[in-house]
Design a protein around this motif. Structure first.
Motif, PDB file in Angstrom:
ATOM      1  N   GLN A 114       0.845  -1.189   0.000  1.00  0.00           N
ATOM      2  CA  GLN A 114       0.000   0.000   0.000  1.00  0.00           C
ATOM      3  C   GLN A 114       0.880   1.238   0.000  1.00  0.00           C
ATOM      4  O   GLN A 114       1.803   1.344   0.797  1.00  0.00           O
ATOM      5  N   VAL A 115       0.587   2.143  -0.912  1.00  0.00           N
ATOM      6  CA  VAL A 115       1.340   3.388  -1.016  1.00  0.00           C
ATOM      7  C   VAL A 115       0.461   4.519  -0.501  1.00  0.00           C
ATOM      8  O   VAL A 115      -0.629   4.755  -1.016  1.00  0.00           O
ATOM      9  N   GLN A 116       0.940   5.216   0.491  1.00  0.00           N
ATOM     10  CA  GLN A 116       0.202   6.356   1.026  1.00  0.00           C
ATOM     11  C   GLN A 116       0.816   7.643   0.505  1.00  0.00           C
ATOM     12  O   GLN A 116       2.041   7.818   0.556  1.00  0.00           O
ATOM     13  N   LEU A 117      -0.030   8.528   0.018  1.00  0.00           N
ATOM     14  CA  LEU A 117       0.398   9.809  -0.537  1.00  0.00           C
ATOM     15  C   LEU A 117      -0.219  10.937   0.275  1.00  0.00           C
ATOM     16  O   LEU A 117      -1.410  10.901   0.583  1.00  0.00           O
ATOM     17  N   VAL A 118       0.591  11.927   0.585  1.00  0.00           N
ATOM     18  CA  VAL A 118       0.115  13.061   1.376  1.00  0.00           C
ATOM     19  C   VAL A 118       0.451  14.350   0.639  1.00  0.00           C
ATOM     20  O   VAL A 118       1.627  14.652   0.408  1.00  0.00           O
ATOM     21  N   GLU A 119      -0.604  15.098   0.283  1.00  0.00           N
ATOM     22  CA  GLU A 119      -0.408  16.374  -0.407  1.00  0.00           C
ATOM     23  C   GLU A 119      -0.374  17.521   0.602  1.00  0.00           C
ATOM     24  O   GLU A 119      -0.966  17.442   1.673  1.00  0.00           O
ATOM     25  N   SER A 120       0.290  18.601   0.189  1.00  0.00           N
ATOM     26  CA  SER A 120       0.295  19.823   0.981  1.00  0.00           C
ATOM     27  C   SER A 120       0.520  21.006   0.060  1.00  0.00           C
ATOM     28  O   SER A 120       0.920  20.825  -1.101  1.00  0.00           O
ATOM     29  N   GLY A 121       0.240  22.206   0.567  1.00  0.00           N
ATOM     30  CA  GLY A 121       0.568  23.410  -0.187  1.00  0.00           C
ATOM     31  C   GLY A 121      -0.605  24.134  -0.817  1.00  0.00           C
ATOM     32  O   GLY A 121      -0.419  25.193  -1.412  1.00  0.00           O
ATOM     33  N   GLY A 122      -1.803  23.595  -0.702  1.00  0.00           N
ATOM     34  CA  GLY A 122      -2.947  24.294  -1.282  1.00  0.00           C
ATOM     35  C   GLY A 122      -3.273  25.539  -0.486  1.00  0.00           C
ATOM     36  O   GLY A 122      -2.703  25.812   0.567  1.00  0.00           O
ATOM     37  N   GLY A 123      -4.227  26.321  -1.024  1.00  0.00           N
ATOM     38  CA  GLY A 123      -4.641  27.520  -0.324  1.00  0.00           C
ATOM     39  C   GLY A 123      -5.405  28.459  -1.213  1.00  0.00           C
ATOM     40  O   GLY A 123      -5.838  28.089  -2.314  1.00  0.00           O
ATOM     41  N   LEU A 124      -5.568  29.685  -0.725  1.00  0.00           N
ATOM     42  CA  LEU A 124      -6.300  30.732  -1.445  1.00  0.00           C
ATOM     43  C   LEU A 124      -5.299  31.710  -2.029  1.00  0.00           C
ATOM     44  O   LEU A 124      -4.401  32.193  -1.324  1.00  0.00           O
ATOM     45  N   VAL A 125      -5.463  32.013  -3.311  1.00  0.00           N
ATOM     46  CA  VAL A 125      -4.543  32.927  -3.988  1.00  0.00           C
ATOM     47  C   VAL A 125      -5.338  33.765  -4.984  1.00  0.00           C
ATOM     48  O   VAL A 125      -6.379  33.338  -5.476  1.00  0.00           O
ATOM     49  N   GLY A 146      -1.569  34.757  -9.292  1.00  0.00           N
ATOM     50  CA  GLY A 146      -0.644  34.343  -8.246  1.00  0.00           C
ATOM     51  C   GLY A 146      -0.066  32.960  -8.474  1.00  0.00           C
ATOM     52  O   GLY A 146      -0.317  32.322  -9.495  1.00  0.00           O
ATOM     53  N   SER A 147       0.721  32.509  -7.490  1.00  0.00           N
ATOM     54  CA  SER A 147       1.420  31.229  -7.592  1.00  0.00           C
ATOM     55  C   SER A 147       1.262  30.417  -6.319  1.00  0.00           C
ATOM     56  O   SER A 147       1.053  30.973  -5.233  1.00  0.00           O
ATOM     57  N   LEU A 148       1.357  29.115  -6.483  1.00  0.00           N
ATOM     58  CA  LEU A 148       1.360  28.187  -5.359  1.00  0.00           C
ATOM     59  C   LEU A 148       2.256  27.017  -5.719  1.00  0.00           C
ATOM     60  O   LEU A 148       2.461  26.721  -6.905  1.00  0.00           O
ATOM     61  N   GLN A 149       2.767  26.340  -4.696  1.00  0.00           N
ATOM     62  CA  GLN A 149       3.498  25.099  -4.921  1.00  0.00           C
ATOM     63  C   GLN A 149       2.856  23.997  -4.111  1.00  0.00           C
ATOM     64  O   GLN A 149       2.729  24.109  -2.886  1.00  0.00           O
ATOM     65  N   LEU A 150       2.475  22.941  -4.790  1.00  0.00           N
ATOM     66  CA  LEU A 150       1.931  21.767  -4.142  1.00  0.00           C
ATOM     67  C   LEU A 150       3.021  20.712  -4.021  1.00  0.00           C
ATOM     68  O   LEU A 150       3.861  20.570  -4.911  1.00  0.00           O
ATOM     69  N   SER A 151       2.969  19.984  -2.924  1.00  0.00           N
ATOM     70  CA  SER A 151       3.928  18.908  -2.711  1.00  0.00           C
ATOM     71  C   SER A 151       3.196  17.632  -2.348  1.00  0.00           C
ATOM     72  O   SER A 151       2.099  17.675  -1.788  1.00  0.00           O
ATOM     73  N   CYS A 152       3.822  16.529  -2.665  1.00  0.00           N
ATOM     74  CA  CYS A 152       3.246  15.216  -2.352  1.00  0.00           C
ATOM     75  C   CYS A 152       4.387  14.316  -1.915  1.00  0.00           C
ATOM     76  O   CYS A 152       5.394  14.195  -2.621  1.00  0.00           O
ATOM     77  N   THR A 153       4.236  13.713  -0.759  1.00  0.00           N
ATOM     78  CA  THR A 153       5.284  12.833  -0.250  1.00  0.00           C
ATOM     79  C   THR A 153       4.717  11.447   0.039  1.00  0.00           C
ATOM     80  O   THR A 153       3.512  11.281   0.270  1.00  0.00           O
ATOM     81  N   THR A 154       5.606  10.463   0.031  1.00  0.00           N
ATOM     82  CA  THR A 154       5.219   9.095   0.323  1.00  0.00           C
ATOM     83  C   THR A 154       6.362   8.386   1.015  1.00  0.00           C
ATOM     84  O   THR A 154       7.528   8.755   0.838  1.00  0.00           O
ATOM     85  N   SER A 155       6.027   7.375   1.778  1.00  0.00           N
ATOM     86  CA  SER A 155       7.053   6.640   2.497  1.00  0.00           C
ATOM     87  C   SER A 155       7.496   5.385   1.749  1.00  0.00           C
ATOM     88  O   SER A 155       8.400   4.696   2.199  1.00  0.00           O
ATOM     89  N   THR A 156       6.889   5.104   0.609  1.00  0.00           N
ATOM     90  CA  THR A 156       7.230   3.884  -0.101  1.00  0.00           C
ATOM     91  C   THR A 156       8.688   3.884  -0.539  1.00  0.00           C
ATOM     92  O   THR A 156       9.227   4.901  -0.972  1.00  0.00           O
ATOM     93  N   ASN A 213      11.557  10.998  -2.135  1.00  0.00           N
ATOM     94  CA  ASN A 213      10.226  10.403  -2.321  1.00  0.00           C
ATOM     95  C   ASN A 213       9.146  11.471  -2.415  1.00  0.00           C
ATOM     96  O   ASN A 213       8.091  11.385  -1.754  1.00  0.00           O
ATOM     97  N   SER A 214       9.384  12.464  -3.236  1.00  0.00           N
ATOM     98  CA  SER A 214       8.430  13.556  -3.312  1.00  0.00           C
ATOM     99  C   SER A 214       8.242  14.021  -4.751  1.00  0.00           C
ATOM    100  O   SER A 214       9.117  13.879  -5.598  1.00  0.00           O
ATOM    101  N   ASN A 222      -2.925   3.781  -9.447  1.00  0.00           N
ATOM    102  CA  ASN A 222      -3.555   2.895  -8.491  1.00  0.00           C
ATOM    103  C   ASN A 222      -3.507   3.400  -7.057  1.00  0.00           C
ATOM    104  O   ASN A 222      -4.087   2.778  -6.166  1.00  0.00           O
ATOM    105  N   TYR A 223      -2.824   4.510  -6.827  1.00  0.00           N
ATOM    106  CA  TYR A 223      -2.813   5.086  -5.481  1.00  0.00           C
ATOM    107  C   TYR A 223      -3.071   6.578  -5.576  1.00  0.00           C
ATOM    108  O   TYR A 223      -2.551   7.256  -6.472  1.00  0.00           O
TER     109      TYR A 223
END
Length: 125
Positions: A1-12, A16-26, A77-78, A113-114
């Motif tokens: 099982q691969v778990q993915l966690v996103e971050s970096g969203g928001g209101l702009v 404007g600009s934003l950076q989204l990130s996604c990390t996993t422990s696999t 892993n990002s 698939n994940y």
């Protein structure tokens, strides 16, 4: 099982600009095609961008080409998505996805698939 966690969203604001990130422990991160999709209220999930396993190639939806940049760091892993020149129509929940099913389906949800839980991006006028 691969778990993915996103971050970096928001209101702009528009433009404007934003950076989204996604990390996993696999430990097999470099075996997965990594993609970004988005889903606005009442609409289907749509392809945004993907980066190949090596990170040497990336593909984009026409609607974001030239404004968004996807990249990955296999040592960390990002995967990241840089969003620039944002428009109100970019407002959506953005999802990170990992796939090793069929690399030719890189622009379709069936190629992955994940999935992460998503992060909200809101662009105001």
């Amino acid at each position: 099982q691969v778990q993915l966690v996103e971050s970096g969203g928001g209101l702009v604001q528009t433009g404007g600009s934003l950076q989204l990130s996604c990390t996993t422990s696999t430990r097999a991160f470099n075996l997965y095609l990594m993609g970004w999709f988005r889903q606005a209220p009442g609409q289907e999930r749509e392809f945004v961008a993907t980066v190949t396993r090596s990170g040497r190639s990336a593909y984009y939806a026409d609607s974001v080409k030239g404004r968004f940049t996807v990249s990955r760091d296999n040592d960390k892993n990002s995967v990241s998505l840089q969003l620039s020149d944002l428009k109100p129509e970019d407002t959506a929940v953005y999802y990170c996805a990992a796939g090793d099913i069929n690399y030719s389906d890189y622009d379709s949800p069936r190629g992955y698939n994940y999935w992460g839980h998503g992060t909200q991006v809101t662009v105001s006028t």
